[in-house]
Each structure stands twice: as C-alpha cells, then as structure tokens.
Design an enzyme around this catalytic site. Structure first.
Site, mmCIF file in Angstrom:
data_model
loop_
_atom_site.group_PDB
_atom_site.id
_atom_site.type_symbol
_atom_site.label_atom_id
_atom_site.label_comp_id
_atom_site.label_asym_id
_atom_site.label_seq_id
_atom_site.Cartn_x
_atom_site.Cartn_y
_atom_site.Cartn_z
ATOM 1 N N CYS A 322 -1.349 13.266 7.049
ATOM 2 C CA CYS A 322 -0.767 14.567 6.747
ATOM 3 C C CYS A 322 -1.233 15.643 7.708
ATOM 4 O O CYS A 322 -0.639 16.695 7.816
ATOM 5 C CB CYS A 322 -1.154 15.009 5.348
ATOM 6 S SG CYS A 322 -0.577 13.883 4.112
ATOM 7 N N SER A 323 -2.329 15.379 8.379
ATOM 8 C CA SER A 323 -2.903 16.409 9.205
ATOM 9 C C SER A 323 -2.468 16.285 10.660
ATOM 10 O O SER A 323 -2.823 17.096 11.498
ATOM 11 C CB SER A 323 -4.418 16.326 9.084
ATOM 12 O OG SER A 323 -5.025 17.110 10.034
#
Lengths: 404, 142
Positions: A322-323
């Site tokens: 997600c990052s």
C-alpha cells in the site's frame, strides 16, 4: 521525535561536512594530474587519502578501490563488468532473490543479452542455502553475487563460506556490503572476495558516492566510456568533495559502534515484546545487522502505521504494498514466504549513532497506541487472515526475475 | 522499502488526513440488517461494512477496515455520506463521490483503496436479499 530509518539513509556527520567544505570552496581541481597546478594536486591528495582510508577499513591496498556514484553504480559495474569481461569463460551468473534492484535488474538485463541467470531462493529467515548454491554451480558459471546483509530484514549471508566455494572453483564472487559496511567487519585478506560494493550515505557520509573493491587480478570491463580516471574502470571526474567526506565518515566510525547499535536494538526489541502482542520479527534472529529490527504487526497495515508515526515525528519504513506507487509489496518479504496480507503489516526500524534510549522509549510510546487504534477497527482477528478467492500461492512462489 | 515522511504522505489531502486521524463510525454492529465485505488481493485492503435499516432509512452504519490511510479515510467518509439516507439515496453513492468528498485521492489509490462505496452497495444488496427472506450473504467471517 526520532529518525529511525537509517537503513534508508543516514544523517551526514558534522565532521564529514567540515572535511568536505574545503574541497568545495578551495581545492576544486579535478585531481587529474600529479604534476599539474596546486588546486589539482591538493584535490588529488584528498581523493587518494580517502581511498587509503577506505582500503584500510577492509584490509586492502588503495589501488583496489574504485570510486563510483554509489551502490547502484558499484553493483552495475561489478556484475555487468565482470560478466562482459569473462564471457569467454562462460555465461552463467548466480544471485539470490533478496538482492537489491540494482543487482536483480542488472542480472535481468544480462539475461536479455544472452547470459543465464539463476536466482537462489532463501529460507524463512532470508538465508541462502549453501548446498543449493553449490548444486547450481555449472562449468560455465563465471560470477556469483550475494549480498552481505539485507537492508529490509537485516539477515547476514554466509559470505565467508560462499567465498570459499567460489574461490576454489575460479568463480568470481561479488558481495553488496552497503548495509553491513563497518557494522560487520570484512577482511579481504582472510575472505577471498573478488568485489565488494559499499557507499557513504549509510555510514553518515554524503549521498552520490560509493566504491567498489576489486581484488587485484580480477577481470573487469568498464561499463561507461570516457577517460582514464579510476584505473580506467570508472571514467569521469570523481566527486572529490564527496569522496573526501566518505573517507572522513570511515575515519570517524567508532570501533564500539556496532556493539552500541546492537545494545540499542535489543533494548527496542525488549520494549516492544513487553508492550505489543501479535508481533513477529522478520529476518534471522541472530545472523543479522546490529542496527536493524524489522517486524510484522499483525492485523493492521504498514502505511497507516507509518503515516501516523510520521505525524508524531517518527520516521520508519514499511514493505507494505500500500505504501508503494506500484502497489507491489516488498520482494524480500515475499521471498521469505510471507503472503501479502501479512507483509502488509511490516515495519522496519533502523538505528544509528544519533539515536538514544529516550528516542526508543518515545517511539514505543507512540507505536503502541497507534497499533491499538488501528487494530480496534480491523476486520481481521487474531490468527485469521484473508480468504482469497483466487489462488495466490502461485504468485508467491514464483521466483522468475520478471516478478522481481 | 517504503519510507516515512515520503511524498506519499504529502499527496494525501488535508481531508483524507483528518478522516484518517479521527475516523467516524468505525467498528461493527451486532445483528445488522445488511453486511458487505470487500477485499482486494492485489493491494490487500479489506473491509466489512454493516448497516441497520429502519423504515427504509440507514439509521446506523459501521465499518471495519484493514488498509492504508486512504482505505481508512474513504471508509469513514462513506459511512458519513450514507448515514441517515434512504436506501435509494445510498444506492447512488459511488467511489468517485467519496473521493471527491475527500478532495481527491492519489491516482494509484483510486481503485484498490477506495472500496467502501462498493462495500456499502454490497451491504444494501444483502439487506434487500434478507428483506425478501433469502439467507444473508456476505455475513461470514473473513
């Protein structure tokens, strides 16, 4: 407030900055000619002094050190340069799944140019299997590239054993020691390494400067055309102020720093274990970098932890998909067999000489409520994970270079 | 590895950060009238949304979210947009409306971290299915 992302990059030491300034302000020659004008000569002395300091740090002669622009260039020069120079002997290269992109992508590019590349698996701790490595060696194997320590999970590879195997068979061995440099000693006289990558910005030096150790007699072809600088292996005027800073960073490194870093990391581990549940560490429990602790906080996601901690003044990293802009999770966490729903909760804390026990206390004090808050509304419960409809197994076990 | 203090953080709008810091209607509802679960195996976000309906109006809504800042912020925003609305009104809530209400999301977060509107629609479908007397769908544990 604390910077706990030192495996990413470190704060430049003030002593390093001071050492560099004269080479920006006054000694701005190009170090080109020994019998040139005084600015050149002073610049050259600074560059050669730095080379000498680096050489001493791994017990070698200055002649074996080539300055580069950093880890990426050193890895490219080592792997491509050795592959091209030795392709008459064979075209087989061995590396492993947890290497950095500059190693994996260079190998991938070589594959397209007709080389054969084997990417070794690692075990759950991130270690390569010596037996597997030995089995993969062929009569046309020319190069093995295995990192010294991994920057995401901290696992230290058995480079002494690998070097023994490769040197007996006349195969070149390159190791990327960027993360371990000075933290874990390397002695080129006792370990038959052929090439070593290291850089300055992981040891409180400036960015944009690295080095490649090349053992005497190693066949290497340069990968960039130009003049005669750096024994013709790396044409172009070297970044002299940065090289001087690199040397200074090595010079001021304290012999007791690894022990101090280890003590601080152990303090962090103990604090976390006492205050957080459903936490697991990644990487090898003992064979690991002294300054790095990587963990999985179950049931929650790394980016949300990271952003919350950032708002409170703490800088850490995550391998969560997600990052990243591509939404690809860490290839290292994947290689040690963690499915994405677990690797999503990854947090890496990496320490330096500038960190204190007080900072660790404050960090844990910020992390615990962050975790509790995010867990409060997580749909995942203890021991439960996603039940994906698709079969994600294949995806995780794929070790083709394309997937890296 | 992906880092703290990254541009990632700065590409979130103030509204996203505000919702992330103080998300509303987080948690679960016991004996809900509808449940919608969505998850995305690629990026890994996962959420479960619960509704309580009375006289065709969503009188309570809660959501459990596993995911990044965007996933948490969109979850919170979606529940606020649906609370007190009629089922028919809630059916019109889309991902884009949720993103717009947050002054936008980073482009790569638009798809996999903006699932709450989808969970809401699934919860409404589940509610309508139950109202017709069918067995509840999507109510199982993940």
């Amino acid at each position: 407030m604390a910077y706990l992302d030192n495996a990413n990059s470190t704060r430049v030491d003030d002593r390093v900055i001071e050492a560099m300034l004269p080479y920006l302000r006054e000694h701005y020659g190009t170090a080109g000619m020994e019998l040139g004008h005084s600015r050149d000569v002073t610049a050259m002395r600074g560059l050669e002094n730095a080379r000498k300091i680096l050489a001493q740090s791994i017990n070698t002669e200055p002649l074996t050190i080539v300055f580069t622009s950093g880890q990426t260039e050193s890895n490219n020069l080592a792997i491509r340069g050795a592959a091209l120079a030795n392709s008459d002997k064979g075209k087989h290269v061995i590396t492993c799944a947890t290497e950095v992109m500059s190693v994996l992508q260079t190998c991938k590019a070589l594959e397209k140019e007709g080389f054969d590349v084997d990417v070794l698996d690692v075990d759950q701790y991130g270690l390569v299997d010596i037996a597997q490595l030995t089995k993969r060696i062929r009569s046309d194997t020319i190069l093995v590239s295995i990192q010294h320590a991994n920057g995401e999970i901290g696992t230290v590879q058995p480079i002494e054993e690998i070097a023994k195997i490769t040197s007996q068979r006349g195969i070149l061995f390159h190791t990327d020691a960027t993360q371990s440099y000075l933290k874990i000693p390397i002695d080129t006289k006792t370990t038959p390494l052929d090439m070593i990558t290291f850089d300055a910005h992981h040891i409180h030096g400036p960015k944009g400067i690295g080095a490649l150790y090349i053992r005497k007699g190693t066949r290497l072809q340069r990968i960039m055309e130009g003049g005669d600088e750096e024994r013709r292996l790396r044409p172009g005027v070297p970044d002299i102020p940065a090289a001087v800073g690199f040397g200074k960073a090595v010079e001021v490194w304290g012999g007791n720093e690894p022990a101090q870093l280890l003590a601080l990391r152990k303090y962090l581990e103990q604090k976390l274990a006492g205050q957080l549940t459903e936490l697991r560490s990644t990487g090898h429990p003992v064979k690991r970098l002294p300054n790095l602790y990587s963990m999985i906080v179950e049931q929650i996601e790394g980016e949300s932890m990271l952003v919350q901690l950032d708002m409170e003044g703490f800088a850490v990293s995550t391998g969560s998909a997600c990052s990243s802009k591509t939404l690809q999770g860490s290839h290292v966490l994947k290689a040690i067999g963690l499915p994405p729903e677990i690797s999503h909760g990854s947090v890496r804390v990496s320490l330096s000489r500038f960190n204190t026990k007080q900072e660790i206390d404050a960090f844990v004090q910020a992390l615990v409520p962050t975790v509790e808050r995010l867990r409060e509304f997580s749909p995942l419960r203890r021991g439960e994970y996603f039940a994906y409809e698709s079969n994600s197994e294949d995806e995780h076990q794929d070790e083709k270079l394309d997937e890296v | 590895m992906n880092r703290g203090s990254s541009e990632e953080f700065h590409t979130y709008t103030d509204k996203v950060i505000e919702q992330f810091r103080k998300p509303q209607n987080m948690g679960r509802i016991e004996n809900p009238d509808g449940v919608g679960t969505v998850g995305n195996p690629v990026c890994g976000d996962m959420l479960r949304l619960f509704i309580k309906v009375k006289n065709g109006i969503i009188e309570d809504i809660k959501v459990e979210t596993f995911g990044c800042v965007a996933a948490i912020a969109t979850s919170s925003m979606t529940t606020q947009m649906a609370m007190g609305k009629t089922i028919e009104e809630a059916k019109t809530i889309t991902r884009k409306m949720v993103a717009d209400a947050l002054d936008g999301l980073p482009p790569h977060k638009m798809h996999c971290s903006n699932l709450a509107a989808e969970a809401l629609q699934k919860a409404i479908e589940d509610y309508e299915r139950r109202a017709k007397g069918d067995k509840p769908a999507n109510a199982q544990e993940p």
